[in-house]
Motif scaffolding. Sequence first.
Motif, PDB file in Angstrom:
ATOM      1  N   GLY A   1      -4.780  -5.031  -0.212  1.00 26.01           N
ATOM      2  CA  GLY A   1      -4.695  -4.080   0.419  1.00 26.01           C
ATOM      3  C   GLY A   1      -5.223  -2.846  -0.015  1.00 26.01           C
TER       4      GLY A   1
ATOM      5  N   ASP B   1       0.552  -1.094   0.113  1.00 28.19           N
ATOM      6  CA  ASP B   1      -0.159  -0.077  -0.156  1.00 28.19           C
ATOM      7  C   ASP B   1       0.792   1.380   0.176  1.00 28.19           C
ATOM      8  OD1 ASP B   1      -2.216  -1.471  -0.202  1.00 28.19           O
ATOM      9  OD2 ASP B   1      -2.858  -1.155   2.107  1.00 28.19           O
TER      10      ASP B   1
ATOM     11  N   ASN C   1     -10.785  -1.777  -2.810  1.00 28.57           N
ATOM     12  CA  ASN C   1      -9.581  -1.390  -3.888  1.00 28.57           C
ATOM     13  C   ASN C   1     -10.269  -0.794  -5.085  1.00 28.57           C
ATOM     14  OD1 ASN C   1      -7.537  -2.337  -2.299  1.00 28.57           O
ATOM     15  ND2 ASN C   1      -7.870  -4.478  -3.072  1.00 28.57           N
TER      16      ASN C   1
END
Lengths: 292, 220
Positions: free
Chosen positions: A292, A213, B159
């Motif tokens: 992530g 990330d 995401n």
Amino acid sequence: MSNPVLYDNPGPRTRRRVLIGSVIAGVLLLGVVAVVLVRLGQAGQFAGAKWGPLVNPADPQFSALWTGLAEALLNNVIAAALAMSLSLVVGTLLALTRITSASWYRWAVVGLINLLRGLPVVIAIYLAYQILPEVGIVLPKLWYLVIGLTAYNSVIIAEIVRSGVASLPRGQAEAAAAVGLTRGQSLRLIQLPQAFRVMLPALISQLVVVFKDTSLGFIIGYPEAVRFAQIAIVQLDNPIQLFFVLAVIFIVINYLLSRFAMWVEHRLSRARTTTPRGAPETRELVGTATGG
Amino acid sequence: MLDYFAPVTDNFGLFVDAFLGTLMICLYGAVGSLVLGTLIASFRVSPLPPLRAVGTAWVTVFRNCPLVIVLFFFAFGLPEIGINAPFLWFGITGLVVYTSAFVCEAVRSGINSVSAGQAEAARSIGLTFTQSLSTVVLPQALRTVVPPLGSVIIAMFKNSAIVGAFGVGGELFSTFATLVSARGLSIIPVLLGVAVGYLLITVPAGFGLDVLERRVAVSR
């Protein structure tokens, strides 16, 4: 499937069929790879000008590129290390308040945890970047990234810590109470040290997520690897090659980290009890992060 | 207070569109990654070595590579091999491919979590491979798979913001960028509006998952 109990051991005919199937599957896969490579070649993606700066030390841009890339990657590592340490501290505190506090307060913490867990990490980083200067906290960009990552990951770590403490046998806390330790002492001296041992693989897996990330730092202009690549490709005009190299670097680092997590887990499970062989196989994914 | 959020209320229609855009990305992403992930999981347990190798490589590569780099790679790479599509589809493809690696591992761990004795018992009463898999192993694997699979899918919803940040239009995060940079609206209220948009997707999804978990949960 790792347990061949579902079917008989293959006889000669099945083995032949498996062989034929393998050859066909292999040829098909190689065909796909070949088509992709040929097309990339036709598009001139294997030209020396595109790869030179990356692989040829004699290229005039080689050293500048790799120095810049190394510095940028170091920035990723710094951000990941800071974010992970901070998340560990904040996460443990969150978990402890959730374990020990009064119920109304606990509900507030649970609410906060759920809220932060539902927020995309990009938004968390961007919120930190925008809101903090507004309220007069002006920091280097590194810290906005670190704070955004911490806000996101500390709640996940809080959950890991909580389940780690919950996984201990009740007798541990009871024995601590029996010898007269207070609740806090029992957590600090008896439960947390053992819980951290159990949690170690999950924490290392989370480190992989944090490290991945940090590449989101490019959104706020933090000079990390993706940002560096974005700038470099303007001049070098080799996006595919540069991102390929970047991907390989990230994959290698994270792969080693996850192997390390598995190794730690294996060691711990061997040391703790007389786990039957094969047990680590089923527990392999305990620490698996969910993206992530 | 209401004035402060005027940038959101004035452009409410745009927010709704962006919310639906994000929802659509999430939907395609969820279906795509579940299908692809299960396929890759079946590769990983397949008796054919080349397929197993592909499965392992797939998971190793996409689990360890940041989504941003996967997206960049698809956006720059696919046109070079002659695949041209709207940018949105590159984004969704990248998201699907990335998430499929996590789905694969969740499914595989579910299959592994069913104890060997179950399969042995099924075989010993004379069930065939297909029968024991479909009536004994998979139904049990499904129960174990639901919680991790749910977390993977919720992580994918989040995401989708990266896909937006990457420049795919008609999505919450990219709409935020447009509103702020092109129309000069003040950043924080718009950003908070966007955050609420994501929470409207992820929080109910989390509750839904909890309910589902409790329904399929079984004490072992």
